[in-house]
Design an enzyme around this catalytic site. Structure first.
Site, PDB file in Angstrom:
ATOM      1  N   SER A  24      -3.974 101.474  20.069  1.00 24.53           N
ATOM      2  CA  SER A  24      -3.346 100.138  20.122  1.00 24.53           C
ATOM      3  C   SER A  24      -4.397  99.065  20.372  1.00 24.53           C
ATOM      4  O   SER A  24      -4.072  97.927  20.705  1.00 24.53           O
ATOM      5  CB  SER A  24      -2.294 100.102  21.242  1.00 24.53           C
ATOM      6  OG  SER A  24      -2.874 100.487  22.468  1.00 24.53           O
ATOM      7  N   ASN A 111       0.984 103.176  32.630  1.00 19.92           N
ATOM      8  CA  ASN A 111       2.323 102.596  32.442  1.00 19.92           C
ATOM      9  C   ASN A 111       2.522 101.319  33.253  1.00 19.92           C
ATOM     10  O   ASN A 111       3.045 100.328  32.748  1.00 19.92           O
ATOM     11  CB  ASN A 111       3.404 103.631  32.780  1.00 19.92           C
ATOM     12  CG  ASN A 111       3.300 104.846  31.868  1.00 19.92           C
ATOM     13  OD1 ASN A 111       2.594 104.798  30.869  1.00 19.92           O
ATOM     14  ND2 ASN A 111       4.001 105.919  32.210  1.00 19.92           N
ATOM     15  N   THR A 156      27.436  65.445   7.041  1.00 25.61           N
ATOM     16  CA  THR A 156      28.119  66.684   7.423  1.00 25.61           C
ATOM     17  C   THR A 156      28.364  67.402   6.106  1.00 25.61           C
ATOM     18  O   THR A 156      28.616  66.737   5.093  1.00 25.61           O
ATOM     19  CB  THR A 156      29.460  66.417   8.147  1.00 25.61           C
ATOM     20  OG1 THR A 156      30.331  65.737   7.237  1.00 25.61           O
ATOM     21  CG2 THR A 156      29.296  65.568   9.400  1.00 25.61           C
ATOM     22  N   HIS A 157      28.240  68.703   6.094  1.00 22.45           N
ATOM     23  CA  HIS A 157      28.352  69.504   4.848  1.00 22.45           C
ATOM     24  C   HIS A 157      27.334  69.047   3.798  1.00 22.45           C
ATOM     25  O   HIS A 157      27.568  69.201   2.610  1.00 22.45           O
ATOM     26  CB  HIS A 157      29.761  69.412   4.242  1.00 22.45           C
ATOM     27  CG  HIS A 157      30.856  69.614   5.230  1.00 22.45           C
ATOM     28  ND1 HIS A 157      31.414  70.841   5.491  1.00 22.45           N
ATOM     29  CD2 HIS A 157      31.488  68.731   6.054  1.00 22.45           C
ATOM     30  CE1 HIS A 157      32.360  70.711   6.408  1.00 22.45           C
ATOM     31  NE2 HIS A 157      32.409  69.445   6.784  1.00 22.45           N
ATOM     32  N   SER A 278      -0.575  70.712  -6.714  1.00 21.70           N
ATOM     33  CA  SER A 278      -0.319  71.832  -7.614  1.00 21.70           C
ATOM     34  C   SER A 278      -1.551  72.069  -8.469  1.00 21.70           C
ATOM     35  O   SER A 278      -2.263  71.127  -8.828  1.00 21.70           O
ATOM     36  CB  SER A 278       0.880  71.494  -8.505  1.00 21.70           C
ATOM     37  OG  SER A 278       0.816  72.220  -9.710  1.00 21.70           O
ATOM     38  N   LYS A 284       2.008  66.379  -8.478  1.00 20.34           N
ATOM     39  CA  LYS A 284       2.723  66.986  -7.351  1.00 20.34           C
ATOM     40  C   LYS A 284       2.101  66.721  -5.984  1.00 20.34           C
ATOM     41  O   LYS A 284       0.882  66.696  -5.837  1.00 20.34           O
ATOM     42  CB  LYS A 284       2.806  68.505  -7.545  1.00 20.34           C
ATOM     43  CG  LYS A 284       3.597  68.904  -8.769  1.00 20.34           C
ATOM     44  CD  LYS A 284       5.072  68.949  -8.495  1.00 20.34           C
ATOM     45  CE  LYS A 284       5.391  70.283  -7.881  1.00 20.34           C
ATOM     46  NZ  LYS A 284       6.803  70.427  -7.653  1.00 20.34           N
ATOM     47  N   ASN A 286       3.292  68.430  -2.498  1.00 21.04           N
ATOM     48  CA  ASN A 286       4.315  69.367  -2.031  1.00 21.04           C
ATOM     49  C   ASN A 286       4.402  69.451  -0.504  1.00 21.04           C
ATOM     50  O   ASN A 286       3.377  69.401   0.176  1.00 21.04           O
ATOM     51  CB  ASN A 286       4.033  70.759  -2.590  1.00 21.04           C
ATOM     52  CG  ASN A 286       4.124  70.792  -4.105  1.00 21.04           C
ATOM     53  OD1 ASN A 286       4.952  70.089  -4.695  1.00 21.04           O
ATOM     54  ND2 ASN A 286       3.254  71.568  -4.731  1.00 21.04           N
ATOM     55  N   GLU A 291       7.685  74.097   4.063  1.00 21.45           N
ATOM     56  CA  GLU A 291       8.143  75.335   3.407  1.00 21.45           C
ATOM     57  C   GLU A 291       7.622  76.563   4.153  1.00 21.45           C
ATOM     58  O   GLU A 291       8.335  77.536   4.370  1.00 21.45           O
ATOM     59  CB  GLU A 291       7.676  75.367   1.959  1.00 21.45           C
ATOM     60  CG  GLU A 291       8.375  74.337   1.086  1.00 21.45           C
ATOM     61  CD  GLU A 291       7.703  74.227  -0.267  1.00 21.45           C
ATOM     62  OE1 GLU A 291       8.193  74.847  -1.210  1.00 21.45           O
ATOM     63  OE2 GLU A 291       6.673  73.527  -0.367  1.00 21.45           O
ATOM     64  N   TYR A 318       8.866 105.500  30.569  1.00 20.70           N
ATOM     65  CA  TYR A 318       7.933 105.039  29.533  1.00 20.70           C
ATOM     66  C   TYR A 318       8.028 105.955  28.322  1.00 20.70           C
ATOM     67  O   TYR A 318       8.098 107.178  28.449  1.00 20.70           O
ATOM     68  CB  TYR A 318       6.484 105.037  30.062  1.00 20.70           C
ATOM     69  CG  TYR A 318       5.506 104.654  28.960  1.00 20.70           C
ATOM     70  CD1 TYR A 318       5.285 103.319  28.644  1.00 20.70           C
ATOM     71  CD2 TYR A 318       4.861 105.630  28.195  1.00 20.70           C
ATOM     72  CE1 TYR A 318       4.441 102.950  27.609  1.00 20.70           C
ATOM     73  CE2 TYR A 318       4.011 105.274  27.158  1.00 20.70           C
ATOM     74  CZ  TYR A 318       3.808 103.929  26.869  1.00 20.70           C
ATOM     75  OH  TYR A 318       2.981 103.570  25.833  1.00 20.70           O
ATOM     76  N   GLN A 323       4.642 100.900  23.010  1.00 17.24           N
ATOM     77  CA  GLN A 323       3.343 100.332  22.638  1.00 17.24           C
ATOM     78  C   GLN A 323       3.475  99.302  21.505  1.00 17.24           C
ATOM     79  O   GLN A 323       2.624  98.432  21.347  1.00 17.24           O
ATOM     80  CB  GLN A 323       2.407 101.473  22.225  1.00 17.24           C
ATOM     81  CG  GLN A 323       1.043 101.047  21.782  1.00 17.24           C
ATOM     82  CD  GLN A 323       0.124 102.233  21.615  1.00 17.24           C
ATOM     83  OE1 GLN A 323      -0.288 102.837  22.592  1.00 17.24           O
ATOM     84  NE2 GLN A 323      -0.189 102.593  20.387  1.00 17.24           N
ATOM     85  N   LYS A 326       3.393  94.948  21.837  1.00 12.18           N
ATOM     86  CA  LYS A 326       2.333  93.936  21.803  1.00 12.18           C
ATOM     87  C   LYS A 326       2.170  93.315  20.417  1.00 12.18           C
ATOM     88  O   LYS A 326       2.082  92.091  20.274  1.00 12.18           O
ATOM     89  CB  LYS A 326       1.011  94.549  22.282  1.00 12.18           C
ATOM     90  CG  LYS A 326       0.939  94.604  23.778  1.00 12.18           C
ATOM     91  CD  LYS A 326       0.017  95.674  24.270  1.00 12.18           C
ATOM     92  CE  LYS A 326       0.677  96.594  25.248  1.00 12.18           C
ATOM     93  NZ  LYS A 326       1.486  97.679  24.702  1.00 12.18           N
TER      94      LYS A 326
HETATM   95  N1  ARG Z   1      -1.638 101.746  24.869  1.00  4.82           N
HETATM   96  C1  ARG Z   1      -0.455 102.286  25.503  1.00  4.82           C
HETATM   97  C2  ARG Z   1       0.650 101.207  25.535  1.00  4.82           C
HETATM   98  O1  ARG Z   1       0.363 100.078  25.309  1.00  4.82           O
HETATM   99  C3  ARG Z   1      -0.815 102.789  26.802  1.00  4.82           C
HETATM  100  C4  ARG Z   1       0.222 103.552  27.499  1.00  4.82           C
HETATM  101  C5  ARG Z   1       0.050 104.980  27.375  1.00  4.82           C
HETATM  102  N2  ARG Z   1       0.775 105.613  28.374  1.00  4.82           N
HETATM  103  C6  ARG Z   1       1.035 106.897  28.312  1.00  4.82           C
HETATM  104  N3  ARG Z   1       1.775 107.370  29.269  1.00  4.82           N
HETATM  105  N4  ARG Z   1       0.551 107.647  27.370  1.00  4.82           N
HETATM  106  O2  ARG Z   1       1.800 101.485  25.727  1.00  4.82           O
END
Ligand code: ARG
Length: 463
Positions: A24, A111, A156-157, A278, A284, A286, A291, A318, A323, A326
Site C-alpha cells: 500500500s 492496526n 423552476t423546472h 477547440s 470556440k 469552452n 465540465e 481489522y 487498506q 487510503k
Molecule cells: N498497510 C496496511 C493497511 O493500511 C497495514 C495493516 C496491516 N495489518 C495487518 N494486520 N496485516 O491497512
C-alpha cells in the site's frame, strides 16, 4: 526463512505478485509525517514505562528526525517490498540502531498505528479543504455584492419562473457550501479520537497511557474501545460524504454555468484564463473547467460508494480490505482540493452580460405572479387571480406579445380591478423588491443576507 519483518513463521519467500498486490506504499507514503509524529508519541510512552531507556529513546527520536529530513530532501527512498510506509520506518530504525530499533513496535500493532497516522493525515487535509471553502464563501459573498443590481430570470423546472437578483443565486450557493463547512467541522470530532494503544484489537500491556498520547498528538481523547478502534472506518465515510456534498454543489453550479455561457442563454462570460479552445473550430471558447468539475464528481462519488462497499459485510476487527481506504480517500480529497482552487478563480473572474440580461428579463412572462399578487392586493382571492393571469398569458401567447407591452385597456378586458398603476408595476425591479420576506430577493433582503454572511465569516475564524 523469509526476511520479512514478520518472517519468523514463514519458510518461503513471498511470491512477487503477492508482494506487489499487498503493498500500500503508493498511498500510505502520504502518512509519512503523521506516522513519525505518532511513533514519537508511542516512543515517549515506552520511555516513561521504562521499556526503552532514556538514552535509547533519544537515539530513536534522533533517527526519526534524521529520517524526516531525508524524506524532506528526497533522499529517503522507501522500499515497496516492505509493504507499507510503517514497515519502512521501522526498518529504517532497525537498520540504524539495531536492537534498539527493534523495540519500537513494543505494545503497538500496525492496526492501531495505521488508523492513528491516517486520522492525523485526514485532519490535516480536512483543514486545507476548510480553508479553501472559506475562501470560496468569501468569493460568493463578493459576487453577490458586485451583482446586486443584476436582475435575471429565476428558474423552476428550467423554465422561467420569477425575476431574481443575481445575488440571490450566489447567496444560495453560499448557504450550500457553508453547510459543507459546518459538516466538516462537526466530523472532526470523531477524527480527533486516537486509537494508538489499542494494539491489534485487544489493547496493549506495558501500562501505555493512552490519554497522554491523545494529549501529545493534540487529539480530543483516546478511542473508547480497542476493537472498535481498529475495525472502524466511519470517520472515512463521514469525510467522504462531506466531500461528495461539496462536489454535488459544484456539479450543480457547473451545470448552470455551462448553460448560461452558451450562446442561447449568454447570461455569463468567463475569463479567457479559465476557458479553453477547440483544436478545429477557431470560434470556440469552452467552459471546460465547469465540465470537468461536473465530470470529476463521478470520481468522488465512486470513492464514497467504494468505501461503503468495502465496509459492507466485513467481520468485526481489522481486515486487510480496510487498506483500500487510503486510496479512496486521497483520490477524493485530491480532486476536491483541485476543484476548489480552480473554481474559486473561475468564479472570481466571471461576469454577467448585463445588457443582454436587461433585454431578456422582459421576455417569458416572468411577471405573471406579480400581476396575480397585484389583483390580490386589490381584493381578489389568489386562486381567482391566478386564473385571470393565466388567461392574460394565453392572450399574450396568441397575440405574440410580452406581458410588459400590454396596454391598460388590454388589462381591463380581463378584470375591472386593474387600475392605471398596473403599467408601472410591470417592472422587474418592482417585482424583486416586493419580495422582501427574510431571505428573499429584494434589495433589502439581499443586503441583510450579505451582512449576515460577512458577519458569520468574520466569526468563523480558524479551522
Ligand atoms: N498497510 C496496511 C493497511 O493500511 C497495514 C495493516 C496491516 N495489518 C495487518 N494486520 N496485516 O491497512
Amino acid at each position: 526463512m523469509s526476511e520479512k519483518i514478520w518472517g519468523g513463521r514463514f519458510s518461503e519467500e513471498t511470491n512477487l505478485d503477492v508482494e506487489k498486490f499487498t503493498s500500500s506504499l503508493q498511498d500510505d507514503i502520504h502518512l509519512f509525517k503523521a506516522d513519525i509524529l505518532a511513533t514519537k508519541a508511542h516512543l515517549h510512552q515506552l520511555r516513561d514505562k521504562a521499556i526503552v531507556t532514556h538514552e535509547e529513546a533519544e537515539n530513536l527520536e534522533g533517527v526519526l528526525d534524521q529520517l524526516q529530513k531525508e524524506r524532506d530532501n528526497g533522499t529517503f527512498i522507501p522500499d515497496d517490498k516492505l509493504e507499507d510506509i510503517h514497515m519502512n520506518i521501522e526498518k529504517y530504525l532497525t537498520d540504524k540502531l539495531g536492537d534498539t530499533g527493534k523495540k519500537i513496535h513494543t505494545g503497538r500493532s500496525r492496526n492501531d498505528q495505521v488508523v492513528t497516522a491516517f486520522k492525523l493525515t485526514i485532519l490535516n487535509r480536512v483543514d486545507t479543504v476548510i480553508l479553501l471553502l472559506k475562501e470560496l464563501l468569501v468569493s460568493l459573498i463578493n459576487k453577490a455584492e458586485q451583482n446586486k443590481d443584476v436582475v435575471m430570470p429565476g428558474y423552476t423546472h428550467l423554465q422561467k419562473a420569477q425575476p431574481i437578483r443575481a445575488s440571490l443565486y450566489f447567496l444560495a450557493y453560499h448557504e450550500m457550501f457553508l453547510r459543507d463547512l459546518e459538516k466538516l467541522k462537526f466530523f472532526k470530532k470523531f477524527l480527533r479520537e486516537v486509537p494508538l494503544g489499542a494494539g491489534a484489537l485487544a489493547g496493549s500491556p506495558y501500562g501505555i497511557d493512552r490519554f497522554k498520547i491523545a494529549e501529545e498528538l493534540n487529539m480530543r481523547q483516546p478511542t473508547a474501545n480497542s476493537l472498535d478502534s481498529v475495525a472502524d472506518r466511519d470517520y472515512v465515510l463521514d469525510i467522504l460524504y462531506c466531500l461528495n456534498s461539496i462536489m454535488l454543489h459544484f456539479s450543480r453550479l457547473s451545470e448552470d454555468m455551462i448553460i448560461w455561457t452558451s450562446e442561447e442563454f449568454g447570461f455569463v462570460k468567463l475569463s479567457d484564463a479559465y476557458t479553453t479552445g477547440s483544436s478545429i473550430m477557431p470560434q470556440k471558447k469552452n467552459p471546460d473547467v465547469y465540465e470537468l468539475t461536473r465530470g470529476k464528481t463521478g470520481r468522488v462519488v465512486g470513492s464514497l460508494i467504494g468505501m461503503i462497499t468495502t465496509l459492507k459485510s466485513l467481520p468485526m476487527g481489522y481486515n486487510r480490505d480496510l487498506q483500500e481506504d487510503k486510496h479512496l480517500f486521497f483520490e477524493a480529497v485530491d480532486t476536491v482540493e483541485q476543484v476548489l482552487r480552480v473554481n474559486i478563480g473561475c468564479l472570481n473572474t466571471l461576469e454577467f452580460n448585463r445588457e443582454l440580461l436587461s433585454d431578456k428579463i422582459n421576455k417569458g412572462y416572468l411577471l405573471a405572479t406579480d400581476i396575480a399578487d397585484y389583483l390580490v392586493l386589490k381584493g381578489m382571492p389568489f386562486r381567482e387571480a391566478h386564473s385571470v393571469v393565466g388567461k392574460i398569458v394565453r392572450y399574450c401567447e396568441d397575440s405574440h406579445k410580452d406581458l410588459v407591452v400590454l396596454s391598460y385597456d388590454e388589462f381591463r378586458q380581463f378584470s375591472d380591478l386593474f387600475c392605471d398603476d398596473i403599467l408601472s408595476k410591470l417592472n422587474v425591479f418592482c417585482s424583486v423588491d416586493s419580495r422582501d420576506s427574510y431571505g428573499g430577493t429584494s434589495l433589502k433582503s439581499i443586503e441583510t443576507q450579505i451582512d449576515n454572511a460577512r458577519l458569520n465569516m468574520a466569526e468563523n475564524k480558524g479551522v
